[in-house]
Design a protein around this motif. Structure first.
Motif, short mmCIF file in Angstrom:
data_model
loop_
_atom_site.label_atom_id
_atom_site.label_comp_id
_atom_site.label_asym_id
_atom_site.label_seq_id
_atom_site.Cartn_x
_atom_site.Cartn_y
_atom_site.Cartn_z
N SER A 8 17.22 42.73 42.50
CA SER A 8 18.22 42.80 43.58
C SER A 8 17.54 43.20 44.88
O SER A 8 16.71 44.12 44.92
CB SER A 8 19.31 43.83 43.25
OG SER A 8 20.07 43.39 42.15
N VAL A 10 18.73 44.54 48.48
CA VAL A 10 19.96 45.11 49.05
C VAL A 10 19.76 45.41 50.52
O VAL A 10 18.76 46.01 50.92
CB VAL A 10 20.36 46.39 48.29
CG1 VAL A 10 21.66 46.94 48.88
CG2 VAL A 10 20.53 46.11 46.81
N LYS A 41 26.16 38.99 46.89
CA LYS A 41 27.31 39.86 46.71
C LYS A 41 27.40 40.85 47.87
O LYS A 41 26.44 41.07 48.60
CB LYS A 41 27.21 40.61 45.38
CG LYS A 41 27.27 39.71 44.15
CD LYS A 41 27.23 40.52 42.86
CE LYS A 41 27.37 39.63 41.64
NZ LYS A 41 27.38 40.39 40.37
N ARG A 43 29.73 44.61 49.36
CA ARG A 43 30.72 45.67 49.13
C ARG A 43 30.66 46.64 50.30
O ARG A 43 29.71 46.65 51.09
CB ARG A 43 30.44 46.41 47.83
CG ARG A 43 29.22 47.33 47.87
CD ARG A 43 29.04 48.08 46.57
NE ARG A 43 27.89 48.99 46.64
CZ ARG A 43 27.48 49.73 45.61
NH1 ARG A 43 28.11 49.67 44.45
NH2 ARG A 43 26.43 50.54 45.76
N ASP A 48 33.39 48.18 44.26
CA ASP A 48 32.73 47.23 43.37
C ASP A 48 32.15 46.08 44.19
O ASP A 48 32.65 45.75 45.28
CB ASP A 48 33.73 46.67 42.34
CG ASP A 48 34.21 47.73 41.36
OD1 ASP A 48 33.46 48.70 41.13
OD2 ASP A 48 35.34 47.58 40.85
N TRP A 49 31.10 45.45 43.63
CA TRP A 49 30.49 44.31 44.30
C TRP A 49 31.41 43.10 44.21
O TRP A 49 32.00 42.81 43.18
CB TRP A 49 29.14 43.97 43.66
CG TRP A 49 28.07 44.98 43.93
CD1 TRP A 49 27.61 45.95 43.09
CD2 TRP A 49 27.33 45.12 45.14
NE1 TRP A 49 26.63 46.69 43.70
CE2 TRP A 49 26.43 46.21 44.97
CE3 TRP A 49 27.33 44.46 46.36
CZ2 TRP A 49 25.54 46.62 45.95
CZ3 TRP A 49 26.45 44.87 47.35
CH2 TRP A 49 25.57 45.94 47.14
N THR A 51 31.44 38.89 44.80
CA THR A 51 30.57 37.72 44.94
C THR A 51 31.04 36.88 46.13
O THR A 51 32.20 36.44 46.18
CB THR A 51 30.59 36.86 43.67
OG1 THR A 51 30.06 37.63 42.58
CG2 THR A 51 29.74 35.60 43.85
N TYR A 77 31.57 43.92 55.54
CA TYR A 77 30.97 44.81 54.53
C TYR A 77 29.76 45.51 55.15
O TYR A 77 29.20 45.06 56.15
CB TYR A 77 30.51 44.02 53.31
CG TYR A 77 31.61 43.32 52.56
CD1 TYR A 77 32.33 43.96 51.56
CD2 TYR A 77 31.93 41.98 52.83
CE1 TYR A 77 33.34 43.30 50.85
CE2 TYR A 77 32.94 41.33 52.14
CZ TYR A 77 33.63 41.99 51.15
OH TYR A 77 34.62 41.33 50.45
N GLU A 79 27.20 46.61 52.84
CA GLU A 79 26.12 46.42 51.88
C GLU A 79 26.17 44.99 51.35
O GLU A 79 27.24 44.50 50.95
CB GLU A 79 26.22 47.41 50.70
CG GLU A 79 26.00 48.85 51.10
CD GLU A 79 26.04 49.78 49.89
OE1 GLU A 79 26.04 51.00 50.09
OE2 GLU A 79 26.08 49.27 48.73
N TYR A 80 25.01 44.35 51.35
CA TYR A 80 24.88 42.99 50.84
C TYR A 80 23.73 42.95 49.85
O TYR A 80 22.69 43.57 50.08
CB TYR A 80 24.64 41.99 51.97
CG TYR A 80 25.83 41.84 52.90
CD1 TYR A 80 26.78 40.84 52.68
CD2 TYR A 80 26.01 42.70 53.98
CE1 TYR A 80 27.88 40.70 53.52
CE2 TYR A 80 27.11 42.57 54.82
CZ TYR A 80 28.04 41.57 54.59
OH TYR A 80 29.12 41.44 55.41
N ARG A 81 23.91 42.20 48.77
CA ARG A 81 22.89 42.18 47.72
C ARG A 81 22.65 40.75 47.23
O ARG A 81 23.59 40.03 46.87
CB ARG A 81 23.33 43.04 46.54
CG ARG A 81 22.32 43.03 45.38
CD ARG A 81 22.68 44.06 44.32
NE ARG A 81 23.80 43.64 43.50
CZ ARG A 81 24.28 44.37 42.49
NH1 ARG A 81 23.77 45.57 42.23
NH2 ARG A 81 25.29 43.91 41.77
#
Length: 281
Positions: A8, A10, A41, A43, A48-49, A51, A77, A79-81
């Protein structure tokens, strides 16, 4: 292991941002191990993440190539992963990339209706990529199927490949607009064999950062007073290689390269020609 690819990457930011596009770029000399599928993804901290985009069947044709992929997202958002990178081939687990770039695009723009030019390519010869008229589309689908060896990238709408059979048929491509809704277009896809008193001439042009200012015309005879037998209004790929294939009756022709700004192409840029798949340069 291909089945356990959970790396991942992030991106964290205290400020919430609205992201609806990302660019994936290869290393400048990378010719293998291209990522062809992954998941994005997002959040907000503690949630929760969610998609945002699941990418599959991503196609690559050049070293150092960059692909920008759009998707609809109506929430900001922080945070992006990126996760689950893979080549799409369980026998080829190794992948690599150079740059991941997240971006936001204003969706109040007017996106033109989808269109492609008619396409004529040549059997057993790698075609130059064909692009949609606008980059602000995603989720491309084609019907009927393209000929064997030719592929439509469902993420970017780029048509590429090496056709394995002769073909001549109208095809329809449908895609989602970034601003909402869908658009469809129908054009003719042809695959020919360049033989019988004809030769295949290929132009390889390395444009600068303004390919929309560059174009070409092919004239019959010496000079630019003859009949124009092939032309384009603009190249499409910036700071990289563009291709043009001309199946020409045996004779003399003149290639004219143009720049609408009249200040030339910025170095490094240039071109070369080959005949019959590199037999003559």
């Amino acid at each position: 292991y291909c089945d356990d690819n959970y790396l991942s990457l992030v991106y964290n930011n205290d400020r919430r941002e609205w992201i609806n596009a990302f660019t994936v770029k290869l290393y400048y000399s990378q010719y293998d191990g291209q990522p062809r599928q992954f998941v994005l993804k997002a959040r907000n901290s503690g949630e929760d993440w969610t998609t945002l985009s699941t990418v599959t069947e991503l196609t690559w044709s050049q070293t150092g190539q960059a692909q920008t992929i759009y998707f609809q997202n109506n929430k900001a958002y922080n945070e992006y992963r990126f996760e689950n990178f893979a080549t799409g081939d369980t026998s080829e687990c190794y992948w690599k990339l150079n740059i991941l770039d997240l971006k936001s695009v204003m969706t109040t723009m007017t996106v033109p209706e989808l269109s492609y030019s008619d396409v004529t390519v040549f059997k057993d010869i790698e075609m130059g990529e064909e692009y949609p008229n606008s980059e602000y589309y995603y989720g491309f689908q084609v019907t009927p199927a393209l000929p064997d060896g030719i592929y439509l990238d469902p993420n970017t709408g780029i048509i590429s490949g090496t056709p394995a059979v002769e073909f001549s048929q109208d095809v329809t491509i449908t895609a989602h607009k970034l601003t909402g809704g869908t658009s469809s277009t129908t054009f003719t896809m042809g695959v020919e064999v360049c033989t019988g008193g004809r030769s295949l001439v290929t132009l390889v042009a390395r444009t600068d950062s303004n390919p929309q200012q560059a174009s070409y015309k092919v004239y019959q005879g010496i000079g630019t007073s003859g009949t124009v037998v092939d032309s384009i209004d603009a190249f499409q790929v910036k700071s990289a290689l563009n291709y043009g294939d001309f199946c020409l009756n045996d004779g003399i022709y003149t290639l004219e390269l143009l720049d609408s700004s009249s200040n030339g192409w910025t170095n490094p840029a240039g071109y070369y020609l080959t005949i019959d798949v590199g037999q003559t340069h």
